[in-house]
Scaffold this motif. Structure first.
Motif, PDB file in Angstrom:
ATOM      1  N   THR A  75       0.870  -1.171   0.000  1.00  0.00           N
ATOM      2  CA  THR A  75       0.000   0.000   0.000  1.00  0.00           C
ATOM      3  C   THR A  75       0.909   1.224   0.000  1.00  0.00           C
ATOM      4  O   THR A  75       2.129   1.109   0.182  1.00  0.00           O
ATOM      5  N   THR A  76       0.326   2.387  -0.179  1.00  0.00           N
ATOM      6  CA  THR A  76       1.128   3.622  -0.141  1.00  0.00           C
ATOM      7  C   THR A  76       1.798   3.785   1.217  1.00  0.00           C
ATOM      8  O   THR A  76       2.977   4.173   1.308  1.00  0.00           O
ATOM      9  N   GLU A  77       1.057   3.488   2.268  1.00  0.00           N
ATOM     10  CA  GLU A  77       1.620   3.605   3.614  1.00  0.00           C
ATOM     11  C   GLU A  77       2.801   2.659   3.794  1.00  0.00           C
ATOM     12  O   GLU A  77       3.833   3.031   4.364  1.00  0.00           O
ATOM     13  N   GLU A  78       2.661   1.424   3.290  1.00  0.00           N
ATOM     14  CA  GLU A  78       3.748   0.447   3.393  1.00  0.00           C
ATOM     15  C   GLU A  78       4.948   0.872   2.562  1.00  0.00           C
ATOM     16  O   GLU A  78       6.101   0.662   2.964  1.00  0.00           O
ATOM     17  N   PHE A  79       4.710   1.486   1.412  1.00  0.00           N
ATOM     18  CA  PHE A  79       5.797   1.961   0.569  1.00  0.00           C
ATOM     19  C   PHE A  79       6.652   2.975   1.324  1.00  0.00           C
ATOM     20  O   PHE A  79       7.889   2.878   1.364  1.00  0.00           O
ATOM     21  N   GLY A  80       5.997   3.977   1.919  1.00  0.00           N
ATOM     22  CA  GLY A  80       6.732   5.001   2.660  1.00  0.00           C
ATOM     23  C   GLY A  80       7.484   4.432   3.850  1.00  0.00           C
ATOM     24  O   GLY A  80       8.615   4.851   4.138  1.00  0.00           O
ATOM     25  N   GLN A  81       6.881   3.445   4.528  1.00  0.00           N
ATOM     26  CA  GLN A  81       7.504   2.888   5.728  1.00  0.00           C
ATOM     27  C   GLN A  81       8.632   1.917   5.388  1.00  0.00           C
ATOM     28  O   GLN A  81       9.711   1.973   5.965  1.00  0.00           O
ATOM     29  N   LYS A  82       8.384   1.047   4.415  1.00  0.00           N
ATOM     30  CA  LYS A  82       9.367   0.012   4.101  1.00  0.00           C
ATOM     31  C   LYS A  82      10.560   0.541   3.296  1.00  0.00           C
ATOM     32  O   LYS A  82      11.686   0.067   3.462  1.00  0.00           O
ATOM     33  N   VAL A  83      10.308   1.495   2.418  1.00  0.00           N
ATOM     34  CA  VAL A  83      11.396   2.024   1.591  1.00  0.00           C
ATOM     35  C   VAL A  83      12.209   3.086   2.332  1.00  0.00           C
ATOM     36  O   VAL A  83      13.441   3.085   2.300  1.00  0.00           O
ATOM     37  N   PHE A  84      11.501   4.002   3.016  1.00  0.00           N
ATOM     38  CA  PHE A  84      12.191   5.133   3.638  1.00  0.00           C
ATOM     39  C   PHE A  84      12.201   5.099   5.167  1.00  0.00           C
ATOM     40  O   PHE A  84      12.922   5.865   5.796  1.00  0.00           O
ATOM     41  N   GLY A  85      11.362   4.231   5.746  1.00  0.00           N
ATOM     42  CA  GLY A  85      11.321   4.141   7.204  1.00  0.00           C
ATOM     43  C   GLY A  85      10.508   5.228   7.864  1.00  0.00           C
ATOM     44  O   GLY A  85      10.708   5.535   9.045  1.00  0.00           O
ATOM     45  N   TRP A  86       9.572   5.831   7.117  1.00  0.00           N
ATOM     46  CA  TRP A  86       8.763   6.932   7.651  1.00  0.00           C
ATOM     47  C   TRP A  86       7.323   6.508   7.883  1.00  0.00           C
ATOM     48  O   TRP A  86       6.784   5.664   7.171  1.00  0.00           O
ATOM     49  N   GLN A  87       6.720   7.159   8.842  1.00  0.00           N
ATOM     50  CA  GLN A  87       5.296   6.969   9.054  1.00  0.00           C
ATOM     51  C   GLN A  87       4.517   7.673   7.944  1.00  0.00           C
ATOM     52  O   GLN A  87       5.031   8.568   7.269  1.00  0.00           O
ATOM     53  N   LYS A  88       3.267   7.278   7.773  1.00  0.00           N
ATOM     54  CA  LYS A  88       2.431   7.776   6.678  1.00  0.00           C
ATOM     55  C   LYS A  88       2.372   9.301   6.651  1.00  0.00           C
ATOM     56  O   LYS A  88       2.475   9.922   5.590  1.00  0.00           O
ATOM     57  N   SER A  89       2.200   9.922   7.813  1.00  0.00           N
ATOM     58  CA  SER A  89       2.032  11.373   7.893  1.00  0.00           C
ATOM     59  C   SER A  89       3.222  12.120   7.314  1.00  0.00           C
ATOM     60  O   SER A  89       3.070  13.022   6.476  1.00  0.00           O
ATOM     61  N   PHE A  90       4.434  11.762   7.749  1.00  0.00           N
ATOM     62  CA  PHE A  90       5.626  12.466   7.281  1.00  0.00           C
ATOM     63  C   PHE A  90       5.871  12.213   5.798  1.00  0.00           C
ATOM     64  O   PHE A  90       6.272  13.118   5.060  1.00  0.00           O
ATOM     65  N   PHE A  91       5.633  10.984   5.366  1.00  0.00           N
ATOM     66  CA  PHE A  91       5.823  10.645   3.953  1.00  0.00           C
ATOM     67  C   PHE A  91       4.929  11.513   3.068  1.00  0.00           C
ATOM     68  O   PHE A  91       5.386  12.091   2.066  1.00  0.00           O
ATOM     69  N   TYR A  92       3.654  11.617   3.426  1.00  0.00           N
ATOM     70  CA  TYR A  92       2.733  12.419   2.626  1.00  0.00           C
ATOM     71  C   TYR A  92       3.099  13.904   2.649  1.00  0.00           C
ATOM     72  O   TYR A  92       2.899  14.616   1.660  1.00  0.00           O
TER      73      TYR A  92
END
Length: 206
Positions: A75-92
């Protein structure tokens, strides 16, 4: 700096006083801190552009095909967390910052510099820029845009709560006053300039 009387400005310029108050050292350290904050913010902008490019690939047909080929479903949330190590909020937030128009970014930087010169600490950050961009957009939507191509005025958030602001646009430079929750008045203008702005405001009241 806060508004100073002429006698106060002259007092602080006295070599003996300046030395006793360590003003040169204090100003130097303040500039280093401010420059560090500027550099950190600029790096965050560069980071956001790279993250946006990565996210666009993730959403593209090529990206989806590659993930499917490797048996990965994110998912988009998993992409941000797994690739960059960020929570959804900061990634967006980073993705959104990369899409802020460049003229708004430059206006934000300029206003942050103005706030710093007035003695306050601006929220020069990803969050601060997003809030400024939203305020600018809302102002424009209300029909407050000036000349063609000009970004409507919006306030930069400061670290200390602002309870009063006054801005008077003039051809030779704005007259701007802020008062924070501590009752501290911040401005780069002279007393006579502020009185001119107040006089204009009073003349326009019904």
């Amino acid at each position: 700096m806060s508004t100073l009387l002429a006698i106060e400005s002259a007092f602080l310029r006295l070599p003996e006083v300046s030395q006793a108050l360590n003003l040169q050292e204090v100003r130097s350290i303040q500039r280093i801190i401010q420059n560090g904050q500027k550099k950190k913010f600029d790096q965050s902008l560069v980071l956001s552009y790279h993250v946006r490019t990565a996210f666009e690939w993730f959403q593209s047909e090529n990206g989806k095909a590659k993930l499917s080929e490797e048996g990965i479903t994110w998912t988009t949330e998993e992409f941000g967390q797994k690739v960059f190590g960020w929570q959804k909020s900061f990634f967006y937030k980073l993705v959104k910052v990369a899409n802020v128009p460049q003229e708004v970014v430059e206006t934000f930087k300029t206003k942050c510099d103005e706030v710093e010169r007035s003695g306050e600490e601006p929220n020069r950050s990803v969050e601060g820029l997003l809030k400024f961009a939203k305020a600018s957009e809302e102002t424009n939507n209300e029909g407050a845009e000036g000349e063609e191509g000009e970004v409507a005025e919006a306030e930069v958030e400061t670290r200390s709560e602002t309870i009063f602001t006054l801005t008077f646009k003039q051809p030779d430079g704005n007259i701007s006053v802020r008062i924070n929750a501590l009752g501290e008045l911040k401005t780069t203008n002279t007393r006579s300039q502020i009185e001119e702005a107040v006089a204009f405001l009073m003349s326009e009241l019904p």
